[in-house]
Design a protein around this motif. Sequence first.
Motif, PDB file in Angstrom:
ATOM      1  N   GLY A   1     -18.659  11.636   3.568  1.00 26.72           N
ATOM      2  CA  GLY A   1     -18.995  12.200   2.269  1.00 26.72           C
ATOM      3  C   GLY A   1     -18.158  11.542   1.193  1.00 26.72           C
ATOM      4  N   THR A   2     -18.311  11.997  -0.024  1.00 25.21           N
ATOM      5  CA  THR A   2     -17.558  11.437  -1.132  1.00 25.21           C
ATOM      6  C   THR A   2     -16.067  11.754  -0.993  1.00 25.21           C
ATOM      7  OG1 THR A   2     -17.910  13.406  -2.474  1.00 25.21           O
ATOM      8  CG2 THR A   2     -19.544  11.630  -2.662  1.00 25.21           C
ATOM      9  N   SER A   3     -15.248  10.994  -1.689  1.00 27.52           N
ATOM     10  CA  SER A   3     -13.802  11.222  -1.662  1.00 27.52           C
ATOM     11  C   SER A   3     -13.259  11.172  -3.080  1.00 27.52           C
ATOM     12  CB  SER A   3     -13.100  10.174  -0.792  1.00 27.52           C
ATOM     13  OG  SER A   3     -13.292   8.879  -1.310  1.00 27.52           O
ATOM     14  N   GLY A   4     -12.202  11.912  -3.324  1.00 25.94           N
ATOM     15  CA  GLY A   4     -11.573  11.943  -4.635  1.00 25.94           C
ATOM     16  C   GLY A   4     -10.558  10.836  -4.798  1.00 25.94           C
ATOM     17  N   GLY A   5     -10.265  10.502  -6.035  1.00 27.05           N
ATOM     18  CA  GLY A   5      -9.247   9.508  -6.304  1.00 27.05           C
ATOM     19  C   GLY A   5      -7.849  10.086  -6.204  1.00 27.05           C
ATOM     20  N   PHE A   6      -6.840   9.220  -6.224  1.00 30.04           N
ATOM     21  CA  PHE A   6      -5.456   9.677  -6.136  1.00 30.04           C
ATOM     22  C   PHE A   6      -4.533   8.600  -6.671  1.00 30.04           C
ATOM     23  CE2 PHE A   6      -6.524   7.728  -2.051  1.00 30.04           C
ATOM     24  CZ  PHE A   6      -5.511   6.789  -1.914  1.00 30.04           C
ATOM     25  N   GLY A   7      -3.327   9.002  -6.960  1.00 29.09           N
ATOM     26  CA  GLY A   7      -2.259   8.093  -7.341  1.00 29.09           C
ATOM     27  C   GLY A   7      -0.991   8.459  -6.601  1.00 29.09           C
ATOM     28  N   VAL A   8      -0.286   7.477  -6.066  1.00 31.35           N
ATOM     29  CA  VAL A   8       0.927   7.710  -5.279  1.00 31.35           C
ATOM     30  C   VAL A   8       2.044   6.845  -5.836  1.00 31.35           C
ATOM     31  CG1 VAL A   8       1.978   7.601  -2.994  1.00 31.35           C
ATOM     32  CG2 VAL A   8      -0.430   8.223  -3.214  1.00 31.35           C
TER      33      VAL A   8
ATOM     34  N   ALA B   1      23.577  -8.871  -6.021  1.00 34.25           N
ATOM     35  CA  ALA B   1      23.339  -8.293  -4.703  1.00 34.25           C
ATOM     36  C   ALA B   1      22.499  -7.031  -4.755  1.00 34.25           C
ATOM     37  CB  ALA B   1      24.679  -7.989  -4.025  1.00 34.25           C
ATOM     38  N   TRP B   2      22.179  -6.534  -5.941  1.00 28.41           N
ATOM     39  CA  TRP B   2      21.467  -5.261  -6.065  1.00 28.41           C
ATOM     40  C   TRP B   2      20.023  -5.486  -6.516  1.00 28.41           C
ATOM     41  CZ3 TRP B   2      23.637  -0.730  -4.548  1.00 28.41           C
ATOM     42  CH2 TRP B   2      25.023  -0.733  -4.351  1.00 28.41           C
ATOM     43  N   SER B   3      19.144  -4.597  -6.071  1.00 25.72           N
ATOM     44  CA  SER B   3      17.754  -4.638  -6.497  1.00 25.72           C
ATOM     45  C   SER B   3      17.175  -3.235  -6.446  1.00 25.72           C
ATOM     46  CB  SER B   3      16.925  -5.571  -5.597  1.00 25.72           C
ATOM     47  OG  SER B   3      16.883  -5.073  -4.268  1.00 25.72           O
ATOM     48  N   ALA B   4      16.108  -3.018  -7.191  1.00 25.81           N
ATOM     49  CA  ALA B   4      15.424  -1.727  -7.208  1.00 25.81           C
ATOM     50  C   ALA B   4      14.017  -1.952  -7.743  1.00 25.81           C
ATOM     51  CB  ALA B   4      16.177  -0.707  -8.080  1.00 25.81           C
ATOM     52  N   GLY B   5      13.163  -0.983  -7.501  1.00 27.78           N
ATOM     53  CA  GLY B   5      11.796  -1.126  -7.972  1.00 27.78           C
ATOM     54  C   GLY B   5      10.956   0.093  -7.689  1.00 27.78           C
ATOM     55  N   GLY B   6       9.735   0.040  -8.174  1.00 26.00           N
ATOM     56  CA  GLY B   6       8.799   1.133  -7.971  1.00 26.00           C
ATOM     57  C   GLY B   6       7.394   0.600  -7.793  1.00 26.00           C
ATOM     58  N   LEU B   7       6.580   1.380  -7.129  1.00 27.62           N
ATOM     59  CA  LEU B   7       5.190   1.044  -6.865  1.00 27.62           C
ATOM     60  C   LEU B   7       4.321   2.251  -7.175  1.00 27.62           C
ATOM     61  CD1 LEU B   7       2.882  -0.663  -5.531  1.00 27.62           C
ATOM     62  CD2 LEU B   7       3.540   0.424  -3.378  1.00 27.62           C
ATOM     63  N   TRP B   8       3.279   2.030  -7.952  1.00 30.99           N
ATOM     64  CA  TRP B   8       2.300   3.079  -8.254  1.00 30.99           C
ATOM     65  C   TRP B   8       0.955   2.596  -7.753  1.00 30.99           C
ATOM     66  CZ3 TRP B   8       0.160   4.606 -13.717  1.00 30.99           C
ATOM     67  CH2 TRP B   8      -0.503   5.841 -13.621  1.00 30.99           C
ATOM     68  N   ARG B   9       0.455   3.236  -6.716  1.00 28.29           N
ATOM     69  CA  ARG B   9      -0.838   2.875  -6.140  1.00 28.29           C
ATOM     70  C   ARG B   9      -1.894   3.860  -6.604  1.00 28.29           C
ATOM     71  NH1 ARG B   9      -3.348   4.130  -0.490  1.00 28.29           N
ATOM     72  NH2 ARG B   9      -5.215   2.847  -0.603  1.00 28.29           N
ATOM     73  N   LEU B  10      -3.025   3.325  -7.088  1.00 32.84           N
ATOM     74  CA  LEU B  10      -4.109   4.139  -7.621  1.00 32.84           C
ATOM     75  C   LEU B  10      -5.398   3.805  -6.886  1.00 32.84           C
ATOM     76  CD1 LEU B  10      -3.305   3.499 -11.380  1.00 32.84           C
ATOM     77  CD2 LEU B  10      -2.833   5.625 -10.142  1.00 32.84           C
TER      78      LEU B  10
ATOM     79  N   ALA C   1       0.826  -1.185   0.000  1.00 29.77           N
ATOM     80  CA  ALA C   1       0.000   0.000   0.000  1.00 29.77           C
ATOM     81  C   ALA C   1       0.866   1.242   0.000  1.00 29.77           C
ATOM     82  CB  ALA C   1      -0.893  -0.019   1.233  1.00 29.77           C
ATOM     83  N   PRO C   2       0.264   2.437  -0.007  1.00 31.69           N
ATOM     84  CA  PRO C   2       1.046   3.658  -0.051  1.00 31.69           C
ATOM     85  C   PRO C   2       1.708   3.952   1.277  1.00 31.69           C
ATOM     86  CG  PRO C   2      -1.213   4.207   0.282  1.00 31.69           C
ATOM     87  CD  PRO C   2      -1.148   2.723   0.093  1.00 31.69           C
ATOM     88  N   ALA C   3       2.515   4.994   1.261  1.00 29.45           N
ATOM     89  CA  ALA C   3       3.219   5.390   2.466  1.00 29.45           C
ATOM     90  C   ALA C   3       2.253   5.683   3.570  1.00 29.45           C
ATOM     91  CB  ALA C   3       4.059   6.632   2.187  1.00 29.45           C
TER      92      ALA C   3
ATOM     93  N   PRO D   1     -22.278   1.864   4.357  1.00 31.87           N
ATOM     94  CA  PRO D   1     -21.291   2.926   4.598  1.00 31.87           C
ATOM     95  C   PRO D   1     -19.876   2.379   4.705  1.00 31.87           C
ATOM     96  CG  PRO D   1     -22.420   2.358   6.619  1.00 31.87           C
ATOM     97  CD  PRO D   1     -23.094   1.575   5.538  1.00 31.87           C
ATOM     98  N   GLN D   2     -18.919   3.285   4.515  1.00 33.96           N
ATOM     99  CA  GLN D   2     -17.488   3.044   4.718  1.00 33.96           C
ATOM    100  C   GLN D   2     -16.962   1.843   3.925  1.00 33.96           C
ATOM    101  OE1 GLN D   2     -16.548   3.557   9.058  1.00 33.96           O
ATOM    102  NE2 GLN D   2     -15.872   5.479   8.189  1.00 33.96           N
ATOM    103  N   MET D   3     -17.340   1.804   2.656  1.00 36.40           N
ATOM    104  CA  MET D   3     -16.785   0.801   1.748  1.00 36.40           C
ATOM    105  C   MET D   3     -15.587   1.412   1.039  1.00 36.40           C
ATOM    106  SD  MET D   3     -18.744  -1.810   2.192  1.00 36.40           S
ATOM    107  CE  MET D   3     -18.319  -2.883   0.831  1.00 36.40           C
ATOM    108  N   PRO D   4     -14.468   0.688   0.957  1.00 41.44           N
ATOM    109  CA  PRO D   4     -13.285   1.235   0.283  1.00 41.44           C
ATOM    110  C   PRO D   4     -13.523   1.370  -1.212  1.00 41.44           C
ATOM    111  CG  PRO D   4     -12.955  -1.064   0.832  1.00 41.44           C
ATOM    112  CD  PRO D   4     -14.245  -0.660   1.479  1.00 41.44           C
ATOM    113  N   PRO D   5     -12.840   2.290  -1.870  1.00 43.43           N
ATOM    114  CA  PRO D   5     -13.003   2.460  -3.315  1.00 43.43           C
ATOM    115  C   PRO D   5     -12.215   1.419  -4.104  1.00 43.43           C
ATOM    116  CG  PRO D   5     -11.388   4.015  -2.498  1.00 43.43           C
ATOM    117  CD  PRO D   5     -11.910   3.278  -1.291  1.00 43.43           C
ATOM    118  N   LEU D   6     -12.450   1.393  -5.409  1.00 42.01           N
ATOM    119  CA  LEU D   6     -11.655   0.573  -6.325  1.00 42.01           C
ATOM    120  C   LEU D   6     -10.184   0.959  -6.190  1.00 42.01           C
ATOM    121  CD1 LEU D   6     -11.505  -1.372  -8.830  1.00 42.01           C
ATOM    122  CD2 LEU D   6     -11.757   0.706 -10.221  1.00 42.01           C
ATOM    123  N   GLU D   7      -9.326  -0.045  -6.105  1.00 39.24           N
ATOM    124  CA  GLU D   7      -7.903   0.232  -5.884  1.00 39.24           C
ATOM    125  C   GLU D   7      -7.043  -0.681  -6.734  1.00 39.24           C
ATOM    126  OE1 GLU D   7      -4.833  -0.464  -2.258  1.00 39.24           O
ATOM    127  OE2 GLU D   7      -6.573   0.790  -1.779  1.00 39.24           O
ATOM    128  N   ALA D   8      -5.974  -0.119  -7.302  1.00 35.78           N
ATOM    129  CA  ALA D   8      -5.018  -0.886  -8.098  1.00 35.78           C
ATOM    130  C   ALA D   8      -3.606  -0.586  -7.619  1.00 35.78           C
ATOM    131  CB  ALA D   8      -5.150  -0.538  -9.581  1.00 35.78           C
TER     132      ALA D   8
END
Length: 712
Positions: free
Chosen positions: A643-650, A614-623, A8-10, A597-604
Motif C-alpha cells: 500500500g501507500t507509505s508516508g514520507g519521513f525525515g531522519v 584531529a577533530w571532526s563532526a557532522g550531521g546528516l538529514w535524510r528525507l 542512509a538512515p540508521a 510495484p515496489q519502487m522506492p520513493p523520492l529521496e534526498a
Amino acid sequence: MTAHLFPAPASHGAAVPTRPVSTRLLYAPTACAVACALLAAGHARADDAGVADAARALRPVVVTAVHEHSPAQIVADPKQPRQPMPASDAADYLKTIAGFSAIRSGGSNSDPVLRGQFGSRLPLLTEGAQLLGACPGRMDSPSSYISPETFDALIVTKGPQTVLWGPGASAGVVRFERERPDFTEPGVRFAASALAASAGRNDQTADFTAGNAQAYVRATANRSHGHDYRDGDGRRVPSAWDKWNTDVALGWTPSADTLLELSAGAGDGEARYGGRGMDGTQFRRDTWGLRLEQRNLAPWLSRLEAQVQRNRADHVMDNFSLRRFSPGGGMSMPMASNVLRETTSARVAATLQWQPDWQVTLGLDALHSPHAQRSGTPTRPYGDQPWRRDARFENLGVFAEGTWQARPDARWVGGLRLDRAQAWRYPAPESGMGGGMGGGMGGAATSASADDHRLHRALPSGFVRWERTLEAGASVHAGLGHVQRFPDYWELISPGNSAAGSGNAFATLRPEKTTQLDVGARWQDAQWQLWSSAYAGVVRDYILFDYAAMRSAVRNIDARVAGVELGASRRLGPQWTAQGTLAYAWGRNASDGRPLPQMPPLEARLGLEWADGAWSAGGLWRLAAAQRRIAPGQGNVVGRDLGTSGGFGVLSLHAGWRATGQLQLAAGVDNLLDKAYAEHLNLAGNAGFGYPGGVRLNEPGRTLWLRADVRF
C-alpha cells in the motif's frame, strides 16, 4: 574524483531485548576477537617508518561521501567509519549510495535494490565471483553473506554499462574486492575496529597481513551481533542477529607482474525476522578460490587473469528455535527447512593493447549452480533426511569489451556478450516422476531425471558509451545498453508454478530484455563539485510476480523505467563542507497500465561536515517522500506492495577524534529525534511476534554508537 554520495538512515536502534539471539555461535568468533586484540598488543611496537605509513593511511573519521572514479563506476572504501553505524550486511552499506535502497526485514540481511530493480538484475560479486543464496524466499539474500568491512573496495557499475562480470546485469553490477598486498620488503600490517551501540549491538573486525616481495598471507575476521531493537514508538521489533566470517588468502608474488593466490573462507550466523513466518537459524558459508594474474606478458598483451571459485551456502530456517511457535502463515506445526546452494564459477580474461589508444578485454566465464533441499520437525530432524535436488542452473558466456581513445578529450567504450543459459527442474517424489537428485550435495539422495524439464536459451547483450572531457573541469557521457536476462531460481522454481499442472513456467516464461539509455555529467572547481546521472529504459518480457492468497505466480509483461540521481558538494570554508544528493526512480507496467510495484520513493540526503586537525563532526538529514505509485497484489520474490507509505525525515549526528597516528575514535547518534518511521520497501510485521500483522516493520528509534579503529 567527485565526492557526491551520502549515507542512509540508521538501520539499528536502541532496545533492551526481551529475548536475545541464542549463543550457540558466539564462542569461535569471540575467541577470534580476543586473538585479534592480542595481535594488536603484539604489534604496538612497530618501527617508526611503519607508524608513519599507518598514520598517513588513516581515513577521515566518518564517511559522508564516496567518489566517482569514472563516468560509469562508483568506488567506495567499505572499511571507513560512516554514519549510520557500520553495516552488518552488504545491502546495509549499499543503501548509503544514491540510487540504492533495500528491502528490509528487521535488523540484518536486507536485499539491495538499485533504481527499483533487484535480484539477479543486480548481481553481487565477491572477488569476481557470484555468491548465491539458497532460500526460495531470499531469506538468505546474497548480501547476507557479505561483511563489507572485510573488503578493500566496493565498485558499482550503474545500468547495463559493462559485459565483463557475468550475465543479466540490467540494473548494474556490485563488486566487493580485496586488493593485492604490496610488500617491497618483509613486514606485518594489522588493522582492527570495535563497535558498541544501543540494542546490544557489538561488532569486532580484524585484518592481518604479513609478507615480503615473494609471498604473503592475509587473514580477515569479523563478528556482528545485535538484539531486537525498539522503534521510535518504543515498540520492540524482532530483529536480533549474530554472525561471523573468516577468510584467509595465501599469495605467491615471484615478480611485480605475477600473482598466484589461494583463498578459503567460512562464516555462519542466525537472525530473527519480524516480517517472515520463519527465522534463519543457520547461514553457513564455505568458500575457496584460486586465481592467477600476469601482467605485461608481451607489448600487446598487458594482462592475463584466470580464476576459479566455489561458494557453498547451507541455510536453515525454522519457526521454533528463535521464537515461540504459533500456528499461522500456512504452517500448523513446528517445521525446519534446510536448503543448499553450491555455485562453482570460472573466468579467464585477457587484456590486449596493441596501440596506445586501443584496449580490448576478451574472456570466457562459466557458472554451475545446483540447488537441493530437505526438511524436518523437532521430532524428525532435517539432518536425518536425504537431500533432494530440485533445480540446477548453468551458464557459459563469452565477452569482449574495448576502449578507443578517439581524441585526447573523448573516448568510446563498448562491449558484446553472448551467454548460453540452462536450467533443469527436478520433480518431487510425490509427483510420481521420481525424487530429486543429491548430486554430490551431501547425505543420502533420491533419484530423478530432469531430461524433460530443461530450459535453455542463447542470450546476447551489449553496450556502447561515449565519454567526453570538457573545459573547466566538466565531463559528460551517454551510453546505450541492451541486456537479456535468463529467469533465476527465485522466478523459475521457487514460486511453485514451474510444473505443467501449476502454470508450466518452463514453457511460458521468457527471458527479460532491457534496453536502456544512461547519461550523466560532472563539473567541479575549487569550491563546487556537481554531478548528475539519468536513465530511461524499455523492458520487454519483464518478469513480474502476482500474489493471490498464499501463493505467487510469475508472468511476463512489458515495462518502462526511468530515473535520475543528482549530487552536489560545496566548500564553505577551510573547515566546513555541505553536500547533498537526490534520487528518484519511476517504473510503469505498460501491459496492465499501472505502476511497477515496489519502487522506492523520492529521496534526498543533506549533510554538513566540519574538520579541524584531529577533530571532526557532522550531521546528516535524510528525507524520503511519500510513495503513492503502487501496484497492490504485485511485487517481487521477497514481497508485494503493501500500500501507500508516508514520507519521513531522519536527523543523525556524529563526531570523531584522531587520538594518535594509529587510533581513531568516532561516536554518533542515529535518528536523533527518535522518529517512528518505516521504509516503503519493507516487509509486513508477523502477528505471531506481537507486532501488528500486515503493517510495515518500523526502523530503529534513537541509536547511540561508539567506534574505535586501530591500525599498525
